[in-house]
Design a protein around this motif. Sequence first.
Motif, PDB file in Angstrom:
ATOM      1  N   UNK A  45       2.857   2.776  -5.793  1.00 53.85           N
ATOM      2  CA  UNK A  45       1.776   2.142  -5.044  1.00 53.85           C
ATOM      3  C   UNK A  45       1.878   2.455  -3.549  1.00 53.85           C
ATOM      4  N   UNK A  46       3.089   2.418  -3.025  1.00 52.23           N
ATOM      5  CA  UNK A  46       3.292   2.719  -1.603  1.00 52.23           C
ATOM      6  C   UNK A  46       2.982   4.185  -1.303  1.00 52.23           C
ATOM      7  N   UNK A  47       3.382   5.079  -2.200  1.00 55.15           N
ATOM      8  CA  UNK A  47       3.098   6.509  -2.006  1.00 55.15           C
ATOM      9  C   UNK A  47       1.588   6.741  -2.006  1.00 55.15           C
ATOM     10  N   UNK A  48       0.898   6.136  -2.966  1.00 53.72           N
ATOM     11  CA  UNK A  48      -0.555   6.294  -3.046  1.00 53.72           C
ATOM     12  C   UNK A  48      -1.242   5.713  -1.811  1.00 53.72           C
ATOM     13  N   UNK A  49      -0.799   4.551  -1.383  1.00 53.59           N
ATOM     14  CA  UNK A  49      -1.396   3.912  -0.203  1.00 53.59           C
ATOM     15  C   UNK A  49      -1.137   4.746   1.051  1.00 53.59           C
ATOM     16  N   UNK A  50       0.074   5.276   1.154  1.00 58.37           N
ATOM     17  CA  UNK A  50       0.421   6.113   2.296  1.00 58.37           C
ATOM     18  C   UNK A  50      -0.450   7.370   2.327  1.00 58.37           C
ATOM     19  N   UNK A  51      -0.652   7.988   1.161  1.00 66.55           N
ATOM     20  CA  UNK A  51      -1.501   9.180   1.100  1.00 66.55           C
ATOM     21  C   UNK A  51      -2.926   8.851   1.519  1.00 66.55           C
ATOM     22  N   UNK A  52      -3.435   7.711   1.065  1.00 68.13           N
ATOM     23  CA  UNK A  52      -4.785   7.295   1.432  1.00 68.13           C
ATOM     24  C   UNK A  52      -4.882   7.048   2.937  1.00 68.13           C
ATOM     25  N   UNK A  53      -3.894   6.389   3.508  1.00 77.49           N
ATOM     26  CA  UNK A  53      -3.895   6.132   4.952  1.00 77.49           C
ATOM     27  C   UNK A  53      -3.809   7.424   5.751  1.00 77.49           C
ATOM     28  N   UNK A  54      -3.026   8.374   5.266  1.00 74.30           N
ATOM     29  CA  UNK A  54      -2.931   9.667   5.954  1.00 74.30           C
ATOM     30  C   UNK A  54      -4.273  10.391   5.938  1.00 74.30           C
ATOM     31  N   UNK A  55      -4.960  10.365   4.781  1.00 77.76           N
ATOM     32  CA  UNK A  55      -6.284  10.990   4.705  1.00 77.76           C
ATOM     33  C   UNK A  55      -7.252  10.326   5.675  1.00 77.76           C
ATOM     34  N   UNK A  56      -7.243   9.006   5.691  1.00 72.45           N
ATOM     35  CA  UNK A  56      -8.143   8.266   6.578  1.00 72.45           C
ATOM     36  C   UNK A  56      -7.824   8.548   8.049  1.00 72.45           C
ATOM     37  N   UNK A  57      -6.535   8.650   8.350  1.00 71.72           N
ATOM     38  CA  UNK A  57      -6.113   8.955   9.711  1.00 71.72           C
ATOM     39  C   UNK A  57      -6.611  10.340  10.134  1.00 71.72           C
ATOM     40  N   UNK A  58      -6.518  11.317   9.230  1.00 73.03           N
ATOM     41  CA  UNK A  58      -7.016  12.668   9.533  1.00 73.03           C
ATOM     42  C   UNK A  58      -8.521  12.643   9.780  1.00 73.03           C
TER      43      UNK A  58
END
Length: 104
Positions: A45-58
Amino acid sequence: MALQSELGLSNTTFRRHFPDIARDIAEAARTSTPTAVTPPSRYDLLVARNAKLKRRNRELTAHLTLAAARIQQVTLDNQRLKEQLEAATSVTRIGTHGRRPQAH
């Protein structure tokens, strides 16, 4: 659909962009027998959330870069138009007599 949430997409967006996959998943869900689904681990869950946040940040960084470039262009256009207006209306600037205009 778990796949769309893993990709960080809404159901509608996923179906719009991947109609064949969405149809296959819906058909498989209708025809398959329910199986015990193990919930994702806290780490997953943390990995998925982190990936989503990274995409949003980009995405936000790209939008900010575009906005800054647009502000710079509007500022340059404003300055050019202001100079043209002053030249067209014969505006004389106070305090510039005897000095040369500074090069930009």
